[in-house]
Write a protein that holds these residues in place. Structure first.
Motif, PDB file in Angstrom:
ATOM      1  N   PHE A  81      -1.528  -0.224   9.863  1.00  0.00           N
ATOM      2  CA  PHE A  81      -0.782   1.092  10.195  1.00  0.00           C
ATOM      3  C   PHE A  81      -1.945   2.095  10.645  1.00  0.00           C
ATOM      4  N   LEU A  82      -2.940   2.154   9.842  1.00  0.00           N
ATOM      5  CA  LEU A  82      -3.952   3.117  10.249  1.00  0.00           C
ATOM      6  C   LEU A  82      -4.855   2.577  11.525  1.00  0.00           C
ATOM      7  N   ASN A  83      -4.992   1.407  11.719  1.00  0.00           N
ATOM      8  CA  ASN A  83      -5.681   0.784  13.135  1.00  0.00           C
ATOM      9  C   ASN A  83      -4.824   1.038  14.245  1.00  0.00           C
ATOM     10  N   MET A  84      -3.391   0.737  14.109  1.00  0.00           N
ATOM     11  CA  MET A  84      -2.469   0.872  15.330  1.00  0.00           C
ATOM     12  C   MET A  84      -2.433   2.181  15.492  1.00  0.00           C
ATOM     13  N   ALA A  85      -2.210   3.305  14.663  1.00  0.00           N
ATOM     14  CA  ALA A  85      -2.204   4.752  15.000  1.00  0.00           C
ATOM     15  C   ALA A  85      -3.585   5.108  15.677  1.00  0.00           C
ATOM     16  N   LEU A  86      -4.579   4.587  15.192  1.00  0.00           N
ATOM     17  CA  LEU A  86      -5.840   5.061  15.903  1.00  0.00           C
ATOM     18  C   LEU A  86      -6.049   4.583  17.200  1.00  0.00           C
ATOM     19  N   GLN A 188      -1.566  13.308  13.066  1.00  0.00           N
ATOM     20  CA  GLN A 188      -1.084  13.919  11.782  1.00  0.00           C
ATOM     21  C   GLN A 188      -0.775  12.765  10.970  1.00  0.00           C
ATOM     22  N   PHE A 189      -0.169  11.746  11.252  1.00  0.00           N
ATOM     23  CA  PHE A 189       0.405  10.503  10.493  1.00  0.00           C
ATOM     24  C   PHE A 189      -0.878   9.921   9.990  1.00  0.00           C
ATOM     25  N   TYR A 190      -2.047   9.614  10.514  1.00  0.00           N
ATOM     26  CA  TYR A 190      -2.921   8.717  10.151  1.00  0.00           C
ATOM     27  C   TYR A 190      -4.109   9.638   9.183  1.00  0.00           C
ATOM     28  N   THR A 191      -4.265  10.804   9.601  1.00  0.00           N
ATOM     29  CA  THR A 191      -5.120  11.942   8.882  1.00  0.00           C
ATOM     30  C   THR A 191      -4.604  12.267   7.584  1.00  0.00           C
ATOM     31  N   ASN A 192      -3.294  12.522   7.546  1.00  0.00           N
ATOM     32  CA  ASN A 192      -2.752  13.337   6.444  1.00  0.00           C
ATOM     33  C   ASN A 192      -1.684  12.435   5.632  1.00  0.00           C
ATOM     34  N   GLN A 193      -0.504  12.151   6.436  1.00  0.00           N
ATOM     35  CA  GLN A 193       0.571  11.577   5.667  1.00  0.00           C
ATOM     36  C   GLN A 193       0.239   9.969   5.351  1.00  0.00           C
ATOM     37  N   LEU A 194      -0.311   9.017   6.034  1.00  0.00           N
ATOM     38  CA  LEU A 194      -0.700   7.889   5.640  1.00  0.00           C
ATOM     39  C   LEU A 194      -1.470   7.791   4.239  1.00  0.00           C
ATOM     40  N   PRO A 195      -2.299   8.491   4.122  1.00  0.00           N
ATOM     41  CA  PRO A 195      -3.319   8.705   2.916  1.00  0.00           C
ATOM     42  C   PRO A 195      -2.186   9.089   1.637  1.00  0.00           C
TER      43      PRO A 195
END
Length: 211
Positions: A81-86, A188-195
């Motif tokens: 999820f992190l990589n695909m968002a990036l 916003q998802f990978y910087t704040n929500q995902l963690p």
């Protein structure tokens, strides 16, 4: 650690008592208890205690293995999820500077496409690895990530003709999502929500067998 030692000691004590009782009953009681009778019972008791201790240890090791496998699967989900968002946000950025970032754009697009099936698969498996609420949030994020990449691709294709985003290829024309809003949402998802979402599931705890 002390708690587990106390549990093992309790099990061993119970096992000792049970095995002693069984051994004592099986002995010849026509005479008073003899030293030779005790010698007969002791090896059985010792073996029983050792067997109980080994069984308990094996149970802890099996639980540790299960926890490790679950952690690895959850981390794999987090990682994809992190990589695909990036990658989706990079594709969107590079698309605006396609002439100067063409090489980087192709590399990121290749990574995104290679992992798309895995991304979709792990997204579906998330329902069995996380709570229902977490699965819903991940599913919503997955949709936004795929839409951002899709809109960017349409943007690049249509920009060759008239530099306008073509929103008539499969999405709701009445309320099309703006690519900029998607970009901000995915960022916003990978910087704040995902963690925040995955944090409670990925915080490592001591192995049961080492407590």
């Amino acid at each position: 650690m002390l708690k587990n030692r106390e549990q093992i000691a309790t099990i061993c004590l119970v096992g000792f008592i049970v095995l002693w009782a069984v051994s004592y009953i099986s002995l010849d009681h026509t005479d008073y208890l003899k030293y030779s009778d005790i010698c007969k019972a002791v090896p059985t008791i010792i073996i029983g205690v050792i067997a109980a201790s080994i069984a308990w240890r094996q149970k802890e090791i099996a639980e540790d293995r299960h926890r490790l496998e679950l952690f690895e699967k959850r981390f794999e989900t987090y990682d994809i999820f992190l990589n695909m968002a990036l990658w989706a946000t990079k594709i969107s950025l590079f698309a605006e500077r396609k002439d100067s970032k063409l090489k980087e754009l192709k590399i990121v697009e290749e990574k995104f496409n290679e992992n798309k099936d895995k991304f979709i698969s792990l997204g579906e498996q998330a329902r069995f690895l996380f709570s229902e609420d977490t699965y819903i949030k991940l599913n919503k994020a997955r949709e936004s990530i795929l839409q951002l990449e899709y809109y960017t691709r349409i943007y690049m294709e249509s920009s060759i003709i008239d530099h306008k985003i073509n929103v008539s290829k499969g999405w709701d024309n009445e309320n099309p999502k703006d690519r900029t809003q998607l970009f901000l949402s995915v960022g916003q998802f990978y910087t704040n929500q995902l963690p925040e979402i995955m944090g409670p599931y990925l915080k490592t705890t001591p192995y049961i067998s080492n407590k």
